[in-house]
Every structure is written in structure tokens, then in C-alpha cells.
Design a protein around this motif. Sequence first.
Motif, PDB file in Angstrom:
ATOM      1  N   UNK A  60      80.943 -21.823  37.518  1.00 35.10           N
ATOM      2  CA  UNK A  60      81.463 -22.506  38.696  1.00 35.10           C
ATOM      3  C   UNK A  60      81.904 -21.554  39.801  1.00 35.10           C
ATOM      4  N   UNK A  61      81.965 -20.244  39.534  1.00 32.38           N
ATOM      5  CA  UNK A  61      82.366 -19.293  40.573  1.00 32.38           C
ATOM      6  C   UNK A  61      81.157 -18.908  41.421  1.00 32.38           C
ATOM      7  N   UNK A  62      81.362 -18.979  42.724  1.00 31.15           N
ATOM      8  CA  UNK A  62      80.270 -18.621  43.629  1.00 31.15           C
ATOM      9  C   UNK A  62      80.323 -17.112  43.872  1.00 31.15           C
ATOM     10  N   UNK A  63      79.219 -16.419  43.543  1.00 35.74           N
ATOM     11  CA  UNK A  63      79.125 -14.969  43.735  1.00 35.74           C
ATOM     12  C   UNK A  63      78.149 -14.721  44.890  1.00 35.74           C
ATOM     13  N   UNK A  64      78.680 -14.180  46.005  1.00 35.27           N
ATOM     14  CA  UNK A  64      77.866 -13.916  47.200  1.00 35.27           C
ATOM     15  C   UNK A  64      77.313 -12.485  47.168  1.00 35.27           C
ATOM     16  N   UNK A  65      76.101 -12.326  47.645  1.00 29.25           N
ATOM     17  CA  UNK A  65      75.485 -11.004  47.766  1.00 29.25           C
ATOM     18  C   UNK A  65      74.508 -11.027  48.939  1.00 29.25           C
ATOM     19  N   UNK A  66      74.176  -9.840  49.428  1.00 27.47           N
ATOM     20  CA  UNK A  66      73.340  -9.726  50.628  1.00 27.47           C
ATOM     21  C   UNK A  66      71.934  -9.259  50.231  1.00 27.47           C
ATOM     22  N   UNK A  67      70.939  -9.940  50.782  1.00 27.31           N
ATOM     23  CA  UNK A  67      69.541  -9.548  50.624  1.00 27.31           C
ATOM     24  C   UNK A  67      68.980  -9.415  52.036  1.00 27.31           C
ATOM     25  N   UNK A  68      68.684  -8.170  52.423  1.00 28.71           N
ATOM     26  CA  UNK A  68      68.214  -7.941  53.793  1.00 28.71           C
ATOM     27  C   UNK A  68      69.319  -8.273  54.767  1.00 28.71           C
TER      28      UNK A  68
ATOM     29  N   UNK B  23      77.147  -3.875  35.176  1.00 27.88           N
ATOM     30  CA  UNK B  23      76.582  -4.124  33.848  1.00 27.88           C
ATOM     31  C   UNK B  23      75.647  -5.340  33.847  1.00 27.88           C
ATOM     32  N   UNK B  24      75.492  -5.975  34.997  1.00 31.19           N
ATOM     33  CA  UNK B  24      74.514  -7.051  35.192  1.00 31.19           C
ATOM     34  C   UNK B  24      73.829  -6.825  36.541  1.00 31.19           C
ATOM     35  N   UNK B  25      72.623  -7.307  36.645  1.00 36.95           N
ATOM     36  CA  UNK B  25      71.882  -7.226  37.903  1.00 36.95           C
ATOM     37  C   UNK B  25      71.326  -8.610  38.222  1.00 36.95           C
TER      38      UNK B  25
ATOM     39  N   UNK C 221      62.711  -6.815  44.541  1.00 34.54           N
ATOM     40  CA  UNK C 221      64.122  -6.868  44.943  1.00 34.54           C
ATOM     41  C   UNK C 221      64.981  -7.115  43.706  1.00 34.54           C
ATOM     42  N   UNK C 222      65.836  -6.159  43.444  1.00 37.78           N
ATOM     43  CA  UNK C 222      66.830  -6.261  42.353  1.00 37.78           C
ATOM     44  C   UNK C 222      68.177  -5.940  42.984  1.00 37.78           C
ATOM     45  N   UNK C 223      69.151  -6.816  42.751  1.00 43.70           N
ATOM     46  CA  UNK C 223      70.490  -6.606  43.295  1.00 43.70           C
ATOM     47  C   UNK C 223      71.378  -6.045  42.184  1.00 43.70           C
TER      48      UNK C 223
END
Length: 178
Positions: A112-120, A140-142, A169-171
Motif C-alpha cells: 500500500x506504500x507508494x514508492x516514487x522514482x524518476x525515469x528520464x 537490495x532491490x531494483x 532500464x533498471x532502477x
Amino acid sequence: MSSLRDQLLKAGLVTEEQVKKAETKPKPSGKPRKNNKNKSKPQTGQTQSAAKAKKRELTDLERFYKERDSTEKAEKEEQDRQRKEAARVRKQNRAKIGALIRNNMQNDEAAELRYNFVVGSSVKYLFVTEAQQELLSAGKLAIAFLGEKRCLIAPEVADQILEIEPSRIIIRFEPDSE
């Protein structure tokens, strides 16, 4: 009235020698000449050799064009073969990567937690659990993409994917090593 010969001499268009030479030439007989439209053989030895040389040049030119056409055809076939081979390899790599992600995906449907990340230049998000959020922050996770789906995977799997396709693309969050 003066003759044509005299007029040409006065005008300086011919010389006396030319006039004498012309007078000594045998005059053509009254027979009409045959008009050969299909002159396959030249009349003199010089024109025969010129015709042979011209024919040889045409043959050489034709040979050049045939060689060029066959070379271009072979190059085009090679390019097509390489393009097909590259497409086959890309398809095979996509299948391998898809299998790696599906078999190692650690997404939790109850997260339920929203995890934000940037792509481009765009911000994407993924729902994670609290434990997954900590693992992402610790590196420890991608995150990898399978179609439009964002998938959590182990860093070792991410490395395998990048070996197969380096442009994938791997974050990953790399924690500061202080």
C-alpha cells in the motif's frame, strides 16, 4: 559565267592541288547505290577494327554493370540477413529478460506504500511494502519493467538483465558509502 572550281579557288576554299586531285578521281557510274540499312560489316579495315573495339567496350561495360548488380544484390542480401539475425537475437533476448523478471519478481499485491522514482524526465511509482521500501533504499532491490508493469527484482537479477541488454532500464538506489 565561271565554273564552280574557279569560284572555290577565288574564295580560297580549295587549293590547286585539291582541284587536280578531285579531277583525277574516277567519277561515279550512273548506277544508283544500294541503301543498306543493316550495315553489319564495315567497308574498310580501319572501321572494322573500330567496330570491334566498340563492341569490346560494350561487352566490358555490360560485364561491369552485371558485376556491380550482383555485388549490390549480394550486399543487400547480406544486410537483410544481418537485420533478420539482429531481430531474432533481440526477440530471444526479450524472451530471456521476460522470463528472468517473471521468475524473480518480488511484487506484493497487498502493498500500500507508494514508492516514487524518476525515469528520464517523468516520475513513476510502484506500490511496495514497508520492508520492500527499506530494501529499495538500501540497494537490495531494483525495479525493472515488464511491458508497462513495474517489477521488483533482486540486484543480481538486474545485473543478469543488464548483461543481456545493457540499454535496458533498471532502477536502483545506490546508498552512499560513507
